[in-house]
Design an enzyme around this catalytic site. Structure first.
Site, PDB file in Angstrom:
ATOM      1  N   ASP A 143       0.854  -1.188   0.000  1.00 49.90           N
ATOM      2  CA  ASP A 143       0.000   0.000   0.000  1.00 49.90           C
ATOM      3  C   ASP A 143       0.892   1.241   0.000  1.00 49.90           C
ATOM      4  O   ASP A 143       1.901   1.309   0.702  1.00 49.90           O
ATOM      5  CB  ASP A 143      -0.911  -0.006   1.232  1.00 49.90           C
ATOM      6  N   ILE A 144       0.481   2.238  -0.783  1.00 50.48           N
ATOM      7  CA  ILE A 144       1.305   3.443  -0.924  1.00 50.48           C
ATOM      8  C   ILE A 144       1.294   4.287   0.348  1.00 50.48           C
ATOM      9  O   ILE A 144       2.213   5.064   0.588  1.00 50.48           O
ATOM     10  CB  ILE A 144       0.827   4.254  -2.160  1.00 50.48           C
ATOM     11  N   ASN A 147     -12.769  -3.366   2.391  1.00 46.01           N
ATOM     12  CA  ASN A 147     -13.754  -2.297   2.496  1.00 46.01           C
ATOM     13  C   ASN A 147     -14.637  -2.352   1.258  1.00 46.01           C
ATOM     14  O   ASN A 147     -14.124  -2.369   0.132  1.00 46.01           O
ATOM     15  CB  ASN A 147     -13.054  -0.944   2.586  1.00 46.01           C
ATOM     16  N   GLN A 151     -14.940   2.351   1.048  1.00 50.72           N
ATOM     17  CA  GLN A 151     -14.052   1.917  -0.041  1.00 50.72           C
ATOM     18  C   GLN A 151     -13.636   3.132  -0.849  1.00 50.72           C
ATOM     19  O   GLN A 151     -14.484   3.956  -1.226  1.00 50.72           O
ATOM     20  CB  GLN A 151     -14.786   0.907  -0.931  1.00 50.72           C
ATOM     21  N   HIS A 175     -10.117  -5.385  -3.326  1.00 54.81           N
ATOM     22  CA  HIS A 175      -8.798  -5.615  -2.726  1.00 54.81           C
ATOM     23  C   HIS A 175      -8.956  -6.002  -1.271  1.00 54.81           C
ATOM     24  O   HIS A 175      -9.893  -5.580  -0.600  1.00 54.81           O
ATOM     25  CB  HIS A 175      -7.902  -4.376  -2.861  1.00 54.81           C
ATOM     26  N   HIS A 179      -6.830  -5.782   2.261  1.00 57.39           N
ATOM     27  CA  HIS A 179      -5.692  -5.233   2.989  1.00 57.39           C
ATOM     28  C   HIS A 179      -5.120  -6.337   3.873  1.00 57.39           C
ATOM     29  O   HIS A 179      -5.868  -6.982   4.618  1.00 57.39           O
ATOM     30  CB  HIS A 179      -6.134  -4.082   3.896  1.00 57.39           C
TER      31      HIS A 179
HETATM   32  P1  5GP Z   1      -9.738   1.323   0.332  1.00 57.74           P
HETATM   33  O1  5GP Z   1     -10.056   2.508   1.200  1.00 57.74           O
HETATM   34  O2  5GP Z   1     -10.384   1.443  -1.018  1.00 57.74           O
HETATM   35  O3  5GP Z   1     -10.047   0.015   1.010  1.00 57.74           O
HETATM   36  O4  5GP Z   1      -8.173   1.316   0.186  1.00 57.74           O
HETATM   37  C1  5GP Z   1      -7.495   1.750  -0.941  1.00 57.74           C
HETATM   38  C2  5GP Z   1      -6.030   1.695  -0.607  1.00 57.74           C
HETATM   39  O5  5GP Z   1      -5.295   1.851  -1.791  1.00 57.74           O
HETATM   40  C3  5GP Z   1      -5.562   2.781   0.363  1.00 57.74           C
HETATM   41  O6  5GP Z   1      -5.000   2.177   1.517  1.00 57.74           O
HETATM   42  C4  5GP Z   1      -4.539   3.571  -0.435  1.00 57.74           C
HETATM   43  O7  5GP Z   1      -3.429   3.983   0.326  1.00 57.74           O
HETATM   44  C5  5GP Z   1      -4.134   2.582  -1.512  1.00 57.74           C
HETATM   45  N1  5GP Z   1      -3.729   3.187  -2.766  1.00 57.74           N
HETATM   46  C6  5GP Z   1      -4.383   4.157  -3.453  1.00 57.74           C
HETATM   47  N2  5GP Z   1      -3.744   4.462  -4.588  1.00 57.74           N
HETATM   48  C7  5GP Z   1      -2.641   3.665  -4.626  1.00 57.74           C
HETATM   49  C8  5GP Z   1      -1.579   3.517  -5.568  1.00 57.74           C
HETATM   50  O8  5GP Z   1      -1.500   4.179  -6.604  1.00 57.74           O
HETATM   51  N3  5GP Z   1      -0.624   2.605  -5.276  1.00 57.74           N
HETATM   52  C9  5GP Z   1      -0.667   1.853  -4.146  1.00 57.74           C
HETATM   53  N4  5GP Z   1       0.324   0.964  -3.957  1.00 57.74           N
HETATM   54  N5  5GP Z   1      -1.663   1.959  -3.239  1.00 57.74           N
HETATM   55  C10 5GP Z   1      -2.633   2.860  -3.476  1.00 57.74           C
END
Ligand code: 5GP
Ligand code: ZN
Length: 118
Positions: free
Chosen positions: A32-33, A88, A95, A101, A103
């Site tokens: 994760d970034i 999420n 989300q 995805h 985590h």
């Molecule tokens: P969500 O809130 O949708 O469950 O989580 C999305 C996740 O994707 C977040 O933790 C965010 O930091 C990660 N993320 C968003 N854009 C990028 C990206 O371009 N590269 C990577 N490696 N992670 C990302």
């Protein structure tokens, strides 16, 4: 592939970089970034699906594979004594990226006890 630009589809296609830790024909795992724990990985099916609302029997094999490899990957990536697996889904699930995805959160010390956020 999604009709709309999808950041995780772009990572699958190699159009934007990611720190990959596992890849096969169906699954990609990368860092994760914005890590929320000392180990914070994202595990995605390569074939685009928004979230678990849209998953059907055609996703059973890849979902099963992801559950099967999660423990081994967590162990290899610095979580030998436990980890958390979070998906999420949708607005209420907060989300942010609409490509399914999981985590993988861990490290060597216990995570926060809250269940609301990854
Ligand atoms: P969500 O809130 O949708 O469950 O989580 C999305 C996740 O994707 C977040 O933790 C965010 O930091 C990660 N993320 C968003 N854009 C990028 C990206 O371009 N590269 C990577 N490696 N992670 C990302
Ligand atoms: Zn996608």
């Amino acid at each position: 592939m999604s009709q709309t630009p999808c950041i995780f589809c772009k990572i699958v296609a190699g159009e934007i970089p990611a720190r990959k830790v596992f890849e096969d024909d169906d699954v990609l795992v990368f860092h994760d970034i914005h890590p929320q724990a000392s180990m914070h990985l994202l595990m995605i099916p390569k074939r685009h699906v928004e979230n678990l609302y849209d998953a059907d029997e055609t996703h059973s094999a890849v979902l099963g594979k992801m559950m099967t490899i999660a423990g081994k990957i967590a162990h290899e990536q610095g979580s030998p004594d436990g980890f958390r697996l979070v998906a999420n889904n949708g607005r209420v699930g907060r989300q942010e990226v609409y490509h399914l995805h999981f985590h993988l959160l861990g490290g060597t010390e216990p995570l926060g006890s809250g269940m609301n956020r990854h």
